[in-house]
Design an enzyme around this catalytic site. Structure first.
Site, PDB file in Angstrom:
ATOM      1  N   GLU A  58       8.530  -0.748  -1.063  1.00  0.00           N
ATOM      2  CA  GLU A  58       8.465  -1.900  -2.208  1.00  0.00           C
ATOM      3  C   GLU A  58       9.840  -2.644  -2.351  1.00  0.00           C
ATOM      4  O   GLU A  58      10.302  -2.650  -3.431  1.00  0.00           O
ATOM      5  CB  GLU A  58       7.876  -1.460  -3.635  1.00  0.00           C
ATOM      6  CG  GLU A  58       6.468  -0.935  -3.102  1.00  0.00           C
ATOM      7  CD  GLU A  58       5.925  -0.286  -4.610  1.00  0.00           C
ATOM      8  OE1 GLU A  58       6.505  -0.341  -5.680  1.00  0.00           O
ATOM      9  OE2 GLU A  58       4.695  -0.104  -4.859  1.00  0.00           O
ATOM     10  N   GLU A 116       0.263   2.696  -0.043  1.00  0.00           N
ATOM     11  CA  GLU A 116      -0.556   3.230  -1.154  1.00  0.00           C
ATOM     12  C   GLU A 116      -1.346   2.597  -1.560  1.00  0.00           C
ATOM     13  O   GLU A 116      -1.434   1.260  -1.369  1.00  0.00           O
ATOM     14  CB  GLU A 116       0.772   2.947  -2.451  1.00  0.00           C
ATOM     15  CG  GLU A 116       2.155   3.854  -2.075  1.00  0.00           C
ATOM     16  CD  GLU A 116       2.991   3.283  -3.193  1.00  0.00           C
ATOM     17  OE1 GLU A 116       2.836   2.797  -4.032  1.00  0.00           O
ATOM     18  OE2 GLU A 116       4.395   3.706  -3.022  1.00  0.00           O
TER      19      GLU A 116
END
Length: 392
Positions: free
Chosen positions: A124, A243
């Protein structure tokens, strides 16, 4: 899997990685596992940015346990993304030097590991006080440095599957397009795109009256996978949903903010969407309070896992009404698998480990592997018609 190798996990009462954990994951039908690692607390903050040997060996031990179980493994640089990579706008050269040094050491440690180990740039990616355009530029720099360092490290890293993320691992079209352009410049067929997905935000956290997995929430999910397919998998470029889940469900430590029946509807759909878009999925497990209790090796909510497991191969014929129970085939009880030598992984991020030989034919759309990361390039030697299927 939530950072199995985050030094803060034990403080929170969540045990780290152990052999029986991977035995259980494999026995429950998963083909791959993502092992996020936070390096910050075990690395010198100044040049030459040396990683503690004990920590590096611990990471290698845990990765080897998962590989020995025949699982594909995705290893990354995790919380470092916001701990020090985020300061790149004000410390550009220092951050880039540390990032290169970090991956130089990781690449050297794992260069002889089998190609069922994938390496992922960072988690991220985010950069302080930047616009999207500026963030994309910094992310491109990190991905380029990662790609160059690992490829030049030799051994199996010369052709290993590498996983660059979009900015924020966001699936917005501008972020996908930016990464697609950069990957084209690499001229490398052994790359896997990664993005994350936590649902339509108001539903995922139950705000602004979004209490149902309604048409708006469903379209948000469908659009996410459709963009991944149109931009990458339809062109033979693998996509790894590194994810996915809901931000406010499940959590056994506090009352749920999302009605159970609506959550079950949500968790049924990603399996179908992933098979349709030919994307590999990885369920994000924060640890003991969510899916798999790492101490007891039991599912915190067996019915929820049954719904997720069912979605790997089929759609529910009786989607639950609000408050109703999920009608699904129950999974086999979790627990360590027999202590027999693990077979070489024949299904995972596709069908078999990428070896440089022509890839086998891709699985059909109803395959439980959700035809991960794009087994649509079987004609190219060494390309992943091999990418991990479902993951935890």
């Amino acid at each position: 899997m939530r950072p199995t190798l985050d030094p803060r996990r034990d403080v929170l009462g969540q045990p780290g990685g152990h052999e029986a954990l991977f035995d259980t994951i494999k026995s429950q039908g998963f083909r791959s596992v993502r092992i996020p690692v936070t390096w910050t607390d075990h690395q010198s903050p100044s040049a030459p940015y040396t990683i503690d040997a004990t920590w590096m060996n611990r990471v290698k031990q845990v990765v080897d346990w998962a590989l020995a179980d025949g699982l594909y493994v995705v290893l990354n640089v995790h919380h470092d993304s916001w701990q020090w990579l985020a300061t790149m706008p004000t410390d550009h050269d220092g951050v880039l030097a540390r990032f290169k040094a970090t991956w130089t050491q990781i690449a050297a440690k794992f260069k002889d590991s089998p190609r069922s180990l994938l390496l992922a740039s960072n988690n991220e990616p985010q950069f302080n006080n930047t616009t999207d355009a500026q963030g994309i530029q910094y992310n491109d720099e990190l991905n380029s440095a990662f790609h160059s360092v690992v490829r030049q490290s030799g051994g199996n890293n010369a052709t290993r599957l590498l996983v660059p993320p979009t900015l924020h691992t966001n699936s917005g079209q501008n972020f996908l397009d930016a990464l697609a352009g950069e990957m084209k410049s690499f001229n490398d067929s052994n790359l896997v795109v990664t993005v994350h997905y936590y649902g339509y935000y108001p539903f995922s956290v139950n705000v602004a009256g979004s209490t149902q997995f309604d048409a708006t929430s469903q379209k948000d999910m469908t659009d996410h996978f459709a963009r991944a397919r149109a931009t990458f998998t339809s062109k033979g470029i693998p996509v790894y949903l590194g994810e996915y889940g809901l931000l406010a469900y499940p959590d056994s430590n506090r009352p749920s903010r999302i009605e159970r029946g609506e959550a079950l509807k949500f968790f049924e759909q990603p399996g179908y969407e992933a098979r349709t878009a030919r994307v590999t999925t990885a369920l994000w497990d924060p640890g003991t309070f969510a899916y798999l209790n790492r101490t007891t090796l039991q599912w915190t909510d067996p019915a929820l896992f049954a719904a997720i497991r069912s979605s790997w191969t089929a759609r529910s014929g009786t989607p639950p009404r609000t408050g109703s129970s999920w009608r699904s085939r129950a999974p086999s009880p979790p627990g360590p698998s027999p202590s027999t030598p693990p077979a070489a992984p024949s299904r995972g991020f596709g069908r078999s480990p990428a070896t440089g030989s022509p890839s086998p034919a891709p699985p059909s759309p109803d395959s439980r592997a959700t035809a991960p990361t794009g087994p649509t390039r079987p004609s190219r030697p060494g390309t992943p018609a091999d990418c991990p299927g479902r993951s935890t």
